[in-house]
Design an enzyme around this catalytic site. Sequence first.
Site, short mmCIF file in Angstrom:
data_model
loop_
_atom_site.label_atom_id
_atom_site.label_comp_id
_atom_site.label_asym_id
_atom_site.label_seq_id
_atom_site.Cartn_x
_atom_site.Cartn_y
_atom_site.Cartn_z
N ASP A 34 0.87 -1.08 0.11
CA ASP A 34 0.12 0.14 -0.05
C ASP A 34 0.89 1.22 -0.12
O ASP A 34 1.66 1.37 0.94
CB ASP A 34 -0.85 -0.13 1.02
CG ASP A 34 -1.96 1.07 1.27
OD1 ASP A 34 -1.69 2.04 0.68
OD2 ASP A 34 -2.84 0.89 2.05
N HIS A 35 0.77 2.11 -1.10
CA HIS A 35 1.85 2.82 -1.28
C HIS A 35 1.39 4.31 -0.27
O HIS A 35 2.33 5.38 -0.10
CB HIS A 35 1.67 3.77 -2.57
CG HIS A 35 3.15 3.90 -3.20
ND1 HIS A 35 4.13 4.60 -2.62
CD2 HIS A 35 3.57 3.63 -4.51
CE1 HIS A 35 5.11 4.58 -3.30
NE2 HIS A 35 4.63 4.29 -4.47
#
Length: 494
Positions: free
Chosen positions: A464-465
């Site tokens: 998850d950026h």
Amino acid sequence: MAVVREFTLPDLGEGLTEAEIVRWLVEVGEVVAVDQPVVEVETAKAVVEVPCPYGGVVTARFGAEGDTLDVGKPLVTVAVGSGAGSGPDTDLDTDTGSKTSSDTGSASDSGGTGAVADEGSGNVLVGYGTGTAVARRRGRVRAVASAMGTAETAPAPTPAPAPAPAPASASGRAVDGTGAVALAPGNSPAPAGGTPDVQEGPVAVISPLVRRLAREHGLDLRALAGTGPDGLILRADVERALAAPDTHPAPAPGAATAVQGSPVEGGERVPLRGVRGMVADKLARSRREIPDATCWVDADATELLAARAAMNAAGGERISVPALFARIVTAGLSRYPELNATVDTERHEIVRLPAVHLGFAAQTERGLVVPVVRDAHARTTAALSAEIGRLTEAARTGTLTPAELTGGTFTLNNYGVFGVDGSTPIINHPEAAMLGVGRIAPKPWVKDGELAVRHVVQLSFTFDHRVCDGGTAGGFLRFVADCVESPAVLLTAV
């Protein structure tokens, strides 16, 4: 004297709001004991048997096999007391919110042989405890004909002269001397002919998926008569309306239409429910909410396999390859704790979690499930191997509990068992990352400046950026690859 107790579908686990009836384990008129399983249901997590907290005679079952019920909706009604099911003079009281002699722990039988205590359940599921059941308030019955169609009732005994009116339950329904659902005062019957009036405003449906299914096909839910409890519209109601001839509305302008000659009309329709539905919902939500990114690297796993062979030759618990990767992952998360996290979208915060509850993907006959190894960071490699083996066997036999399928903080996905090298896994929402492991296969590899045949594995890492940048993700994946190529690196892990 007997008192009718209504047993509702309990909360079977974290985040589960409904369950599908797989198999009834009791018949109407059958005597059941306290904590005896009465129905087998399938949730989005597992197939479980639901025990009833009351002992007595089953007077009604709600729902047929294949029906989906919401948590809190009735499952069965049980006549509790020495006179249960004894004849037409049985006094059936379904108002679970009122105090009766059974509520206070004493109910005299017709022969005056003594008191019958209100039996509580010793088998606790989330949603009900071991004491007296708490009454659930439900809305008025909007379509009594539909509600009656969902309950199977006991055969009607010979009525006694001038029977007393049946007391109303908290749901607006009453059970008369025959065990059948009857109207309570103030509830109007359905319109003649069974055709519901089209009403304005929102319509009660069993889940958002049902509403979306109707919206995608341009179906007006207000024109449907729900067959669920209290007139609730089920998925089956929508699918029945869509499958009926001449009921498909014309698509809205600009809506996507099937390509001419496509097999849509004659194709097989498979309901998205149970495990398949849960997987579909989770993956779709992950793609909608999580801005994920993937990086990957090839690693020489020859030394890792040699280390595993040496550990197994030394005796003790047999070490599996997934257990070695699990041990590497926990060591990596100790160095990069920001990856063991979740995002609280409501408060706009990243929540870094203190414990590693490691999920691993397992393919079963029921579909893809993700059992969770609790406190994986505190387990040895041998303990990880034993727990992964136990959970894998439980997944294959369908005996995993909801608690063993929830609460994961990071997922390990070994898709190499399918004979593939690489993949871009979708994050298991609401987690923040997933490590994918491909097959370990002999391949040409440069070792010490010379070409050699080595056992190579491709590792892919989806993250998850929002919780980290590429440097953190790359650092974690590089650490995992270094441990695969040189297992001694684990000795230096913090």
